[in-house]
Enzyme design. Structure first.
Site, PDB file in Angstrom:
ATOM      1  N   GLU A 134      18.489 -32.742 -27.615  1.00 24.69           N
ATOM      2  CA  GLU A 134      18.984 -30.682 -26.982  1.00 24.69           C
ATOM      3  C   GLU A 134      19.274 -30.667 -28.236  1.00 24.69           C
ATOM      4  O   GLU A 134      19.038 -28.904 -28.376  1.00 24.69           O
ATOM      5  CB  GLU A 134      19.916 -30.751 -25.941  1.00 24.69           C
ATOM      6  CG  GLU A 134      19.840 -31.012 -24.296  1.00 24.69           C
ATOM      7  CD  GLU A 134      19.738 -32.578 -24.205  1.00 24.69           C
ATOM      8  OE1 GLU A 134      20.045 -33.254 -25.303  1.00 24.69           O
ATOM      9  OE2 GLU A 134      19.668 -32.936 -22.972  1.00 24.69           O
ATOM     10  N   PHE A 184      30.720 -35.419 -11.470  1.00 22.28           N
ATOM     11  CA  PHE A 184      29.816 -35.628 -12.412  1.00 22.28           C
ATOM     12  C   PHE A 184      28.970 -34.587 -13.611  1.00 22.28           C
ATOM     13  O   PHE A 184      28.460 -33.464 -12.905  1.00 22.28           O
ATOM     14  CB  PHE A 184      28.321 -36.396 -11.332  1.00 22.28           C
ATOM     15  CG  PHE A 184      27.146 -37.274 -12.074  1.00 22.28           C
ATOM     16  CD1 PHE A 184      27.744 -38.278 -13.494  1.00 22.28           C
ATOM     17  CD2 PHE A 184      25.737 -36.762 -12.090  1.00 22.28           C
ATOM     18  CE1 PHE A 184      26.412 -38.654 -13.780  1.00 22.28           C
ATOM     19  CE2 PHE A 184      24.956 -37.081 -13.434  1.00 22.28           C
ATOM     20  CZ  PHE A 184      25.364 -38.082 -13.972  1.00 22.28           C
ATOM     21  N   GLN A 185      28.994 -34.912 -14.238  1.00 20.46           N
ATOM     22  CA  GLN A 185      27.801 -34.342 -15.571  1.00 20.46           C
ATOM     23  C   GLN A 185      28.716 -32.570 -15.705  1.00 20.46           C
ATOM     24  O   GLN A 185      27.625 -31.679 -16.310  1.00 20.46           O
ATOM     25  CB  GLN A 185      26.619 -33.879 -15.501  1.00 20.46           C
ATOM     26  CG  GLN A 185      25.674 -35.679 -15.924  1.00 20.46           C
ATOM     27  CD  GLN A 185      24.421 -35.904 -15.758  1.00 20.46           C
ATOM     28  OE1 GLN A 185      23.735 -34.371 -15.187  1.00 20.46           O
ATOM     29  NE2 GLN A 185      23.654 -36.328 -16.794  1.00 20.46           N
ATOM     30  N   LYS A 218      24.407 -24.676 -10.080  1.00 22.13           N
ATOM     31  CA  LYS A 218      22.849 -25.053  -9.275  1.00 22.13           C
ATOM     32  C   LYS A 218      23.335 -24.235  -8.213  1.00 22.13           C
ATOM     33  O   LYS A 218      22.388 -23.928  -8.190  1.00 22.13           O
ATOM     34  CB  LYS A 218      23.457 -26.839  -9.488  1.00 22.13           C
ATOM     35  CG  LYS A 218      21.370 -26.811  -8.413  1.00 22.13           C
ATOM     36  CD  LYS A 218      21.706 -28.495  -8.382  1.00 22.13           C
ATOM     37  CE  LYS A 218      20.624 -28.985  -8.169  1.00 22.13           C
ATOM     38  NZ  LYS A 218      20.489 -30.552  -8.237  1.00 22.13           N
ATOM     39  N   MET A 234      22.290 -35.727 -51.998  1.00 25.00           N
ATOM     40  CA  MET A 234      23.753 -34.443 -52.182  1.00 25.00           C
ATOM     41  C   MET A 234      25.284 -34.862 -52.611  1.00 25.00           C
ATOM     42  O   MET A 234      26.240 -34.501 -53.103  1.00 25.00           O
ATOM     43  CB  MET A 234      24.202 -33.334 -51.413  1.00 25.00           C
ATOM     44  CG  MET A 234      25.001 -32.327 -51.745  1.00 25.00           C
ATOM     45  SD  MET A 234      24.560 -31.915 -53.543  1.00 25.00           S
ATOM     46  CE  MET A 234      23.082 -30.424 -53.369  1.00 25.00           C
TER      47      MET A 234
END
Ligand code: TPP
Lengths: 160, 566
Positions: free
Chosen positions: B49, B111-112, B161, B478
């Site tokens: 993502e 959940f999630q 949802k 760097m």
């Protein structure tokens, strides 16, 4: 310098954390914070006391304005006479027997109200300026002050 | 006909003119993915993502349009945070949709579940939790408006949802009501007049502009201002392309790895005119010693940027494009600029001298080690600065900024504010999706490239012909440079010699691989790589110990640059 900011906010999800999070995220201090409904059910009023020099207060005010949920910010210090500023406190005192009368006398001087009494303690309610509450706290401390809750100041602009 | 929230989502995106979503599915966004499938809405599947967010970001930066991303609840959103924060730091317009557990499960550690509004608050311009399908279309409209107006930024819309599944009739509102959100576009007339007077009285003026010029689409006005007054002009990392890179009055970039002349000019100027820039610490160096003898004029659309780091003599809150137009109109009313040119001629001569003292330069020997500067310089010459270039973060990014003189805005795509490694390659995918007919080059180091290496799959799958320029020094360059300079060369956890064979890796992912060890090989593979029709990974094996100069040591005044190893 201490500033009382009156912040009108839209009641979006997490609006309080938007305001409070701006302060913690940028390292500004919150001395007290009060959130309450207004006449408009979609709008709340946050009264917040903070400190800092002019530059910091200017940045705080701008950063608050930048929060999309913030509708208006007024800084009481910019115009102290233009505001009424009040705070409420409740003080729980456990005086010795011989000091019970003194507690009542102090409460009376500050126009406090005894809202609870039992054989050992009083709860005194008082409202007024922060200085007044501070002064009363100092006087009750030697008389057995055990607990203190304060609302933090509320501010309202005079007139329109 | 009633639709569900997911249909409303798709219809709203169509109404906003969204061309493509970058995203990754999951349980909480199943309704939405179903609608995407049913409507045939263009969607690009990233492989992680954060990278998907960088794609949407690259799409936005290379076009000026709003980028759109979609992720699921919990881990989808938490992965996306880096991408959101990256866009926020650079004020990139994006709308990010996240799934959320159904409203009746919010707060139950289901959940999630994650507090998406809480997680994204400090890294987004604004965010929403849509609790009712009735509010969905209006919220989306508001989100797009906020993302792209004022100082742009990412806006997150969290959709439970049950909201995307609920039935309701779609109707897209015509307008929005945000009476208290009214960004100020026009500059205060009096302030503009004062700014003009101060500028025209200056003997040693400098224009210093930033990403605001690109974001507000003001490069025409910015260029016109420089052309008219011939004031030495420098820009930030985000400002690259704001005026043509080869402009005769350009001093190049300023700041930590800026040019010697830009930093000295800013140090010695008497009027510093900041335009859509924010006096970042990478620009100012030690703040109390930054351009102490100058008066400052500052245009910015975000009032918090003005007076935040540096005291401003003439603050102007407004949109850069608008304000510059106002300023130019006033300047055109004035009589000839020739007198002013004469007035600043000695100053311009002085600035030119500084360039001769320490120009940005390198010496590539035919048989010597391959220098990254040589590769970037060649790319600039081959493309004439007209290709889109994205970068990752590190030494290669700074060299790219020094050598790639982008001729137009929206060609330079880099993570400036957050400095997010892993940004460059996925951002190039987004840019190439947005600009299929342009050459898109991703300049990456071997560290950052590995951070989102999985997106090579997306690149091949989508057949976006990105030209990847991997400057492989086998080290976190760097960081190595800082450890060398400030920690007595004690190297700590920077060695990347354990790395895949990038040519085999290219093959495994299904793209063309090319490798160069010498200058001649480098020229050859650049030619072949650019001619190749498809995505290509060009690996340039460079030396481990090359440092990037000039360099302002962190916390030092910006005029105290190190200009070479000695
Ligand atoms: C996500 C992330 N982690 C760590 C850093 C710190 N960092 C900045 S530059 C750099 C080294 C980058 O190395 P490489 O990608 O090989 O590029 P080079 O500097 O060698 O060109 C690191 C670790 C960062 N900017 N971003």
């Amino acid at each position: 310098m201490r500033h009382t900011l009156s912040i009108l906010v839209r009641n979006d999800a997490g609006v309080l954390s938007r305001v409070a999070g701006m302060f913690s995220g940028r390292g500004y201090n919150i001395e007290s914070l009060n959130v309450a409904p207004t006449l408009d059910p979609e709008v709340s009023n946050v009264t917040l006391v903070t400190g800092g020099d002019d530059k910091i207060i200017e940045q705080i005010t701008k950063q608050l304005h930048k929060i999309i949920s913030v509708i208006a910010v007024t800084d009481e210090l910019e115009n102290p006479k233009g505001f009424v500023n009040r705070e409420m406190a409740m003080l729980k005192v456990f005086p010795k027997m011989e000091q019970r009368a003194e507690v009542l006398r102090v409460s009376e001087i500050f126009r406090g109200k005894i809202v609870h009494v039992d054989s050992k303690s009083f709860v005194v309610e008082v409202s007024g300026s922060q200085d007044k509450i501070q002064a009363m706290t100092e006087l009750l401390r030697p008389l057995g002050l055990k607990e203190l809750v304060r609302t933090g100041p509320l501010a309202m602009r005079r007139g329109n | 006909m009633t639709q569900n929230g997911a249909d409303i989502f798709v219809e709203s995106l169509k109404a906003e003119g969204v061309e493509v979503i970058f995203g990754y599915p999951g349980g909480a966004v199943l309704h939405i993915y179903d609608a995407i499938q049913r409507h045939g809405f263009p969607h690009i599947l990233c492989r992680q993502e954060a990278a998907g967010l960088h794609m949407a970001d690259g799409y936005a930066r290379s076009t000026g349009k709003t980028g759109v991303a979609l992720v699921t609840s919990g881990p989808g959103l938490s992965n996306a945070i880096t991408g959101i924060a990256t866009a926020y730091s650079d004020s990139i317009p994006m709308v990010i949709f996240s799934g959320q557990v159904p409203t009746n499960l919010i707060g139950t550690d289901s959940f999630q579940e994650a507090d998406n509004v809480g997680l994204t608050r400090p890294v987004s311009k604004h965010n929403y939790l849509v609790r009712d399908v009735k509010d969905l279309a209006a919220t989306i409209k508001e989100a797009f408006h906020i993302a792209s107006s004022g100082r742009p930024g990412p806006v997150v819309v969290d959709i439970p949802k049950d909201v995307s599944g609920a039935h309701y009739k779609f109707s897209y509102p015509d307008d929005i009501s945000l009476p208290h959100y009214q960004p100020r576009y026009e500059g205060h007339k009096g302030q503009i007049r004062r700014a003009m007077k101060m500028l025209l009285r200056a003997k040693r003026p400098v224009l210093y502009f930033g990403g605001g010029v690109v974001l507000s689409g003001a490069s025409e006005e910015m260029t016109a201002l420089v052309d008219l007054l011939k004031i030495p002009t420098t820009y930030t990392l985000m400002g690259i392309g704001g005026i043509p890179g080869d402009h005769p009055d350009s001093l190049g970039m300023l700041g930590m790895h800026g040019t010697y002349r830009a930093n000295l000019a800013v140090d010695e100027c008497d009027v510093l005119f900041a335009i859509g820039a924010r006096f970042d610490d990478r620009v100012t160096g030690k703040l109390d010693e930054f351009s102490v003898n100058s008066k400052k004029i500052h245009i910015d659309i975000d009032p918090t940027s003005i007076g935040k780091c540096v005291e401003t003599d003439i603050p102007i809150v407004g949109d850069v494009k608008n304000c510059l137009q106002q300023l130019l109109a006033r300047l055109h009313e004035q009589d000839d600029p020739a007198g002013f040119h004469e007035q600043i001629a000695p100053w311009r001569a002085r600035v030119a001298d500084w360039n001769n003292e320490h120009p940005i330069a390198y010496e590539q020997h035919a048989n010597g080690p391959l220098l990254p500067q040589f590769v970037l310089d060649k790319i600039f010459k081959m493309t004439e600065g007209k290709a889109v270039m994205t970068t990752d973060v590190g030494q290669h990014q700074m060299w790219a900024a020094q050598y790639y003189h982008a001729q137009h805005p929206n060609l330079w795509v880099t993570s400036g504010g957050l400095g997010t490694m892993g940004f460059g390659m996925p951002a190039a995918i987004g840019a190439q999706v947005a600009r299929p007919d342009d050459v898109v080059i991703a300049v990456v180091g071997d560290g950052g490239f590995m951070m989102n290496i999985q997106e090579l799959t997306t690149m091949v799958e989508q057949d976006v012909p990105v030209k990847i320029v991997l400057l492989n020094n086998q080290v976190l360059g760097m960081v190595r440079q800082w450890q060398e300079k400030f920690y007595d060369n004690r190297e700590s956890s920077i060695d990347l010699s354990a790395q895949p064979d990038f040519m085999q890796l290219a093959e495994a992912f299904g793209l063309k691989g090319m490798q160069a060890h010498t200058a001649a090989e480098a020229e050859q593979i650049l030619k072949d790589g650019f001619a190749y029709d498809g995505p290509v990974l060009m690996e340039f094996c460079t030396e481990r110990g090359t440092n990037c100069y000039p360099m302002v040591p962190s916390g030092a005044p910006s005029a105290k640059m190190l200009t070479s190893d000695s």
